[in-house]
Structure formats: C-alpha cells, structure tokens
Design an enzyme around this catalytic site. Sequence first.
Site, PDB file in Angstrom:
ATOM      1  N   HIS A 117      -2.246  22.840  60.313  1.00  0.00           N
ATOM      2  CA  HIS A 117      -1.257  24.087  59.285  1.00  0.00           C
ATOM      3  C   HIS A 117      -1.825  25.570  59.301  1.00  0.00           C
ATOM      4  O   HIS A 117      -1.836  26.221  58.622  1.00  0.00           O
ATOM      5  CB  HIS A 117      -2.169  22.929  58.138  1.00  0.00           C
ATOM      6  N   ASP A 149      -2.927  16.982  62.292  1.00  0.00           N
ATOM      7  CA  ASP A 149      -3.091  18.477  61.800  1.00  0.00           C
ATOM      8  C   ASP A 149      -3.787  19.287  63.044  1.00  0.00           C
ATOM      9  O   ASP A 149      -5.331  20.136  62.989  1.00  0.00           O
ATOM     10  CB  ASP A 149      -3.330  18.441  60.704  1.00  0.00           C
ATOM     11  N   ASN A 224     -12.097  28.813  58.054  1.00  0.00           N
ATOM     12  CA  ASN A 224     -12.497  27.876  58.546  1.00  0.00           C
ATOM     13  C   ASN A 224     -11.750  27.074  59.375  1.00  0.00           C
ATOM     14  O   ASN A 224     -12.289  26.773  59.959  1.00  0.00           O
ATOM     15  CB  ASN A 224     -13.812  27.391  57.768  1.00  0.00           C
ATOM     16  N   SER A 225     -10.549  26.874  58.648  1.00  0.00           N
ATOM     17  CA  SER A 225      -9.716  26.150  59.619  1.00  0.00           C
ATOM     18  C   SER A 225      -9.031  25.766  60.957  1.00  0.00           C
ATOM     19  O   SER A 225      -9.047  27.347  61.161  1.00  0.00           O
ATOM     20  CB  SER A 225      -8.381  25.516  59.043  1.00  0.00           C
TER      21      SER A 225
END
Length: 477
Positions: A117, A149, A224-225
Amino acid sequence: MMMKKRVVMIGLAAVAGVFALAPKTPPSSALAQEKVAPPSGEAIQFSYAPIVRKAAPAVVNVYVRTHVQTIASPFANDPWFRRFFGDAFGQPTERVMSSLGSGVIVNPDGLVVTNNHVVRGRGETEIRVALSDRREYDAKVISKDEKADIAVLKIEGGDGKFPFLQFDDSDRLDVGDLVLAIGNPFGVGQTVTSGIVSALSRSEMAASDSQVFIQTDAAINPGNSGGALVDMNGRLVGINTMIYSQSGGSVGIGFAIPSNLVRVYAESAANGRKVERPWIGAKLEAMSHDFAEGLGLNRVAGAVVTRLYNKGPAADAGLREGDVITNVDGVEVADARAVYYRLATKGIGQTAHLSVIRKNQPVDIPLPLVVAPKPEKDDARNLSGNNPLDGARVSNILPSVADELSIDETEGVVITSVRNGSVAQSLGFQPGDIIVSIGGKKIANVIDAEHAVAERQRMWQVAVKRGNRTMQLQVPG
C-alpha cells in the site's frame, strides 16, 4: 472501531534506576520498599544505541509520486457525443498524487521490502528512496502482492554495497520480547522507538486469508508503513504495517507482517520468481462455538474443512469435510488464516504435516503443496468496444482465479483486472466483481460475456456481484 493501514514506531527506552528491597520490617498490610540511588554510573548506562547503529542505516524513506489519468465521461470516444460536445469532451486529465512510507534494505545489492500500500498506484509511478546518510536513489517495483501487502523494490544505481538487515526467525519470538521499530513517521525523519511483542499470530484484522500479524505496543503513525521491526540482535523480525485505532493515531496496538513471510517474497524477487501460494483444494473456516459444539469439541480453536474440490490436493491427501486442523508441522494454529500462513511460508514443492481431529480422534495428514491449475487461453478475455465493460479483463472462475481474488464462487465469470483510464474503471468496476448478467442474459462463461458486449444496446444493463451484494448498473448505449 476503525483500522488504519499505516506503520509502526514505539515508545523510547532507557533504564532510569535500580530499586532494591530493604530488609526493614513491613507494616501489617503490605511490604515496604526503600528507594536507593544507583550503585554506580555503569548501572544507568544501558542503551539500545548499539542495536540502532547496526539496524538504522538499512531503513529507508520511500517517496512515491503517481501520475493518474482520469476521464470525465465513459462516452469520450462516442462520435455522437463528440458531435454535440466537441473533441474535448471526456478527454483524459492528469493529476499527481504523492505519498510517503518506509522500507528496509535486505541485501547489499539494494533489494528493499516495504508494504504494497506504500507503492500502490493506478498510473505511472515514480519511486525515490532516501537512506539515513541522506543518499537518494530511484527505485522500481520488481514484485508486489496486494493480498499479503508486501512489495519488493530494487534500488537503481549504487555500488552494490548497501547496508542491509538480516532476517531473523519470527517463529522464535515470544510475547514480552523487546523490539525496536524504525521508520519515518509523519515525514519528520528517521525515528526509533521501542516496545514489546504484545501478541503473536493475530488474524482478526487481516484483509486476506493468509495474513497473520505480530502485535506490538509500538506507536504506528502515517509514514511508518514498511518500516523495520527488529529484535535485540538487530535483525528483522517484521515489517510494520497497520494500527488499530478509533482516531487514526496510535493507541499502542500496532501490527507487523512476520519476517518469515517477508523473506519468502524477498528471496523469490531476488531470484526473479513470482511467489505462488499453495493451493490445497479445500475451503477452510475458523472454528466457532457452534462448530465446536456440533463436532463435540471442548476447544474453540483450529480450522474446519467445510468443502473439498474433487481431485484437489486435500481430497487426494485424505482430508474430509468436518475435519479440524489443529497443527501444521507441529505448530498450533488458531484459525484458517493461520493454516494458510503456515503453508505459504512452507512453499511450493514441500509437504506440510497436518494434525487433524476427526470424530474426536487424532489423524495425521501429509499434504503436498502445489500450485492451483492455471487458466487456459480460452478461459480469459479482454472486453472492448462501445460498452460499459470496455477495458475489463474477465476470466472463467477457476481455483487459481478464485484463490487470487479471494472469492468463494466456483462457477461464472469474474473481472480480474481493469485498465487505467478505461470506461470500465470510470464506472467503478473492480477486480473480483462477478458478472451475473448483461442485457438481461445470464453470463456463464467468458464466451457469453464476449458475445453480450458485442450486441448494440440502447440501454446497457449490467448486474455484478461484489461480496454479498448484487448491484444493477444502467448506462445509455
């Protein structure tokens, strides 16, 4: 309550003092404690700094710019509309969307793992990564999986001597273990936080059937992803992914993808292979109180086999409907997602050993892990022309297609992809939509769909099933 897919960073760590029990007589109601000063300067010098120095250089900031083309009308190419509204009617327009995330370099050649994402876009995408020493490079996506993901990037340029993190075995984590999270929250720059492993094998918030997560009390915020969750050896044990929150801010419930699954994608990408999930030819559901009661079990745990495909691997291996899978390779599984996760990390070509409860008796099942049968040439079509489905690719529903799109149907026609800027996209069709009928005619296979869109209609009527809902669309012909 609402879940936000972002990524994780945690609290801050230092040992501030030492406390000792004093040998004084306690009061009648409780023991008393006497506070004493640290006995030496060394006693307060504990620090995570050596771990950070080892791990932080391999964590990068990921900047993404996506050029998106949109059209104002699905009838942009219709000569009748052009005659009255001119050539500019419905012409594509472009806008640029920017996003920010984090990533982790996992080999010296510049292979970066992050969340799908973070880099997901519907148009031409430009990706830039920035290292902690402020070097910047272009990068390209070489592998991605929306269901897991996970995305794998390759840094372009460089000397092949990038700092990198080694994987650790996420199965060795225990609840209570200390972990550090490194990333770029809110774009403020690289940030390190600390916390503990709060829980393991969490699947309640999973978006696909093979996702399980490490839960941590790390504070996860936008940016932070894709960042690193590291253990006290400075090795990668997870990729920070999302938080559970009512407000969108961190409340200390964060989730990371375990490194054992991330490693599968990284190694496959490095070797130029696509990750293929094992197909077992069975429908599994999480154990419920009703299932447990009906099967005479006293534990609400495991995965129930509710359907078998003829001549599928599960049926050939000896699984039966009503069997309850409790362990995979000696590891206890809480639900169906935990089973799929174990099989995915095991890999194609291997044999998984399932512990099964059948009529209250234990049974061991060796299950070969194979890929699902692939669609043949005649099983898929690209739809085009002056119709609402122009730009959609459709396929007969086969096991591999159903698995890829996470749908339960075993018959019919499903949209597998939608071309950017197409009529089908502008009307909102999505991969996973099952075409029920076109012009009032039931669609049983891709040949039916191809013939139906070839017929001229004064008013197009398309029925699609999305999840548990069937929607009717009417568009002038």
